[in-house]
Design an enzyme around this catalytic site. Structure first.
Site, short mmCIF file in Angstrom:
data_model
loop_
_atom_site.label_atom_id
_atom_site.label_comp_id
_atom_site.label_asym_id
_atom_site.label_seq_id
_atom_site.Cartn_x
_atom_site.Cartn_y
_atom_site.Cartn_z
N THR A 15 0.29 -1.33 0.32
CA THR A 15 -0.35 -0.02 0.01
C THR A 15 1.43 1.39 -0.35
OG1 THR A 15 -0.57 0.12 2.66
CG2 THR A 15 -1.63 -0.83 1.23
N ASP A 16 0.13 2.78 -0.14
CA ASP A 16 0.96 3.70 -0.30
C ASP A 16 0.28 4.84 0.65
OD1 ASP A 16 -1.44 4.75 -1.19
OD2 ASP A 16 -1.01 4.79 -3.04
#
Length: 138
Positions: A15-16
């Protein structure tokens, strides 16, 4: 048409900062979907490379991003082969969230190459034999 379904849980490292799966990580999901779809047919990538001397590079990819996937979410990949391959094979993959909402879709085209000469090949007979039953008219 051949269709296979596989699930994977989104890991934190994928994920970012927004908490979304980073867009580039979907390529890994598509690869997992392809590998598992072929494995389900009884075809292992490792065998194609090691025993048959065949490699399958990606030559084209088209992706539509509709909504994000999130950390710890269980996503479902549906991978389809909708036409019998000749010199290339097209995998259509759709990724769904736990609510069965379509997150994104991609069409990925791979070709068949001789691992030593890097020359293009027609579909290997062992792959063709596994796929033909899904394309025969009933």
């Amino acid at each position: 048409m051949y269709k296979h379904e596989f699930q994977i849980r989104v890991r934190y490292s994928e994920t970012d900062k927004m908490g979304f799966v980073y867009y580039g990580n979907y390529m890994q999901y598509y690869e997992v979907g392809r590998v598992e779809a072929l494995r389900n047919l009884g075809i292992r990538y490792a065998d194609l490379e090691d025993e048959f001397g065949i490699i399958m590079p990606v030559v084209n990819m088209n992706v539509r991003y509709l909504r994000p996937a999130y950390y710890d979410e269980l996503i479902t990949m549906q991978t389809h082969i909708s036409q019998l391959p000749e010199t290339s094979i097209k995998f259509n993959t759709e990724i769904y969230n736990m609510q069965k909402q379509l997150l994104n879709a991609a069409q990925i085209t791979l070709c068949f190459l001789d691992a030593k000469t890097k020359s293009r090949l027609h579909i290997p007979q062992n792959i063709l034999d596994k796929l033909i039953p899904y394309f025969e008219k009933v």
